[in-house]
Write a protein that holds these residues in place. Structure first.
Motif, mmCIF file in Angstrom:
data_model
loop_
_atom_site.group_PDB
_atom_site.id
_atom_site.type_symbol
_atom_site.label_atom_id
_atom_site.label_comp_id
_atom_site.label_asym_id
_atom_site.label_seq_id
_atom_site.Cartn_x
_atom_site.Cartn_y
_atom_site.Cartn_z
ATOM 1 N N ARG A 47 73.136 -6.954 5.671
ATOM 2 C CA ARG A 47 72.604 -7.440 4.391
ATOM 3 C C ARG A 47 71.657 -6.386 3.788
ATOM 4 N NH1 ARG A 47 68.547 -9.263 2.146
ATOM 5 N NH2 ARG A 47 67.183 -9.269 3.985
ATOM 6 N N ARG A 48 70.794 -5.821 4.632
ATOM 7 C CA ARG A 48 69.821 -4.834 4.137
ATOM 8 C C ARG A 48 70.498 -3.508 3.762
ATOM 9 N NH1 ARG A 48 64.960 -4.016 7.779
ATOM 10 N NH2 ARG A 48 64.331 -2.774 5.980
ATOM 11 N N GLU A 51 71.911 -3.952 0.357
ATOM 12 C CA GLU A 51 70.824 -3.949 -0.626
ATOM 13 C C GLU A 51 70.404 -2.505 -0.957
ATOM 14 O OE1 GLU A 51 68.005 -7.459 0.041
ATOM 15 O OE2 GLU A 51 66.794 -5.668 0.447
ATOM 16 N N ALA A 52 70.344 -1.676 0.094
ATOM 17 C CA ALA A 52 69.845 -0.308 -0.086
ATOM 18 C C ALA A 52 70.917 0.664 -0.582
ATOM 19 C CB ALA A 52 69.266 0.206 1.233
ATOM 20 N N ALA A 55 76.332 -2.883 -2.885
ATOM 21 C CA ALA A 55 77.065 -4.037 -2.352
ATOM 22 C C ALA A 55 78.456 -3.637 -1.859
ATOM 23 C CB ALA A 55 77.174 -5.114 -3.437
#
Ligand SMILES: CC(C)(COP(=O)(O)OP(=O)(O)OC[C@H]1O[C@@H](n2cnc3c(N)ncnc32)[C@H](O)[C@@H]1O)[C@@H](O)C(=O)NCCC(=O)NCCS
Ligand SMILES: Nc1ncnc2c1ncn2[C@@H]1O[C@H](COP(=O)(O)OP(=O)(O)OP(=O)(O)O)[C@@H](O)[C@H]1O
Length: 211
Positions: A47-48, A51-52, A55
């Motif tokens: 997920r992180r 985000e970074a 997507a």
């Protein structure tokens, strides 16, 4: 338990050494595998990363990580490599500590691609063994098994040099010869420690360990 950190850059020969140690009776933990495991579908790490790094590093249908796309983005600069590591390394460290704790008695070998990043994770290892090999030979071997030369150069740019590894190793295995020579050297290494009864820290120079 006798715990060994086995370090070396891309295509230095770590897995060749680790396979031989496993054949001789060691338990093997590969940090690259741990890093794949902490990026399991649906994990907080994934997920992180999305985000970074965007997507689209996750497959919209399966949630699977597109590792090649992430590698291109993450290894494109020092800053993005640091960002990748800030997300993954804490999870890798936790999982590694868990695996070492449950590894049982005997010899445990941890394959480490980036020795400088793990100093804070594990400090009471018995010996640091490094596999070194000239960069050109490593590039040839990596490309020989299908790695793109630009990808090799991008990754190696963020890895500790052989000089760093030699300065931090208790034992250095040179892998500029053939595989047979490397395996023979590993056999001699094993025999010497076996004869001595695997004394904890017996070969350690201790230069990088915390008190
Ligand atoms: C970016 C990712 C997804 C690319 O995956 P890919 O399947 O292409 O590579 P894989 O994980 O098999 O790694 C292969 C090799 O790449 C090199 N490499 C991996 N991470 C790094 C890094 N942060 N810096 C420099 N080289 C690296 C190492 O030589 C490693 O052995 C992956 O490398 C990753 O998650 N890296 C971050 C975790 C990490 O730093 N691992 C090293 C543990 S100490
Ligand atoms: N002495 C050698 N002579 C010729 N080829 C070798 C030698 N040592 C290793 N190789 C080959 O080079 C490649 C890299 O070796 P290996 O997989 O052991 O390295 P590694 O450090 O684990 O690499 P990575 O971390 O990038 O996976 C493999 O294809 C291996 O068969």
């Amino acid at each position: 338990m006798y715990e060994v950190l086995l370090a070396g850059g891309t295509a230095s020969g770590k897995s060749t050494v680790a396979r031989e140690l496993e054949r001789l009776g060691a338990r093997r933990i590969d940090l690259d595998q741990v890093s794949r495991d902490v990026c399991a579908v649906g994990s907080e790490v994934c997920r992180r990363l999305a985000e970074a790094f965007g997507a689209d590093v996750l497959d919209p249908r399966t949630g699977e990580l597109d590792r090649a796309l992430l590698a291109r983005r993450a290894f494109s600069s020092e800053e993005s490599t640091r960002e990748l590591e800030a997300i993954e390394l804490p999870a890798i460290g936790e999982e590694l500590a868990r695996r070492v704790r449950t590894a049982g008695d005997g010899v445990v070998v941890v394959e480490v691609p980036l020795l400088d990043r793990v100093e804070d994770m594990l400090y009471d290892v018995d010996e640091v063994v490094c596999v070194t090999c000239p960069l050109e030979v490593r590039r040839r071997r990596a490309c020989g098994r299908g790695m793109d030369p630009a990808d090799f150069d991008r990754r190696v740019a963020h890895q500790p040099s052989d000089e760093y590894l030699r300065a931090h190793a208790d034992t250095v295995l040179d892998n500029s010869g053939d595989e047979e020579a490397l395996v023979a050297r590993v056999g001699a290494w094993w025999e010497e420690r076996e004869r001595a009864g695997w004394p904890r820290g017996g070969w350690a120079r201790g230069c990088w360990r915390r008190a």
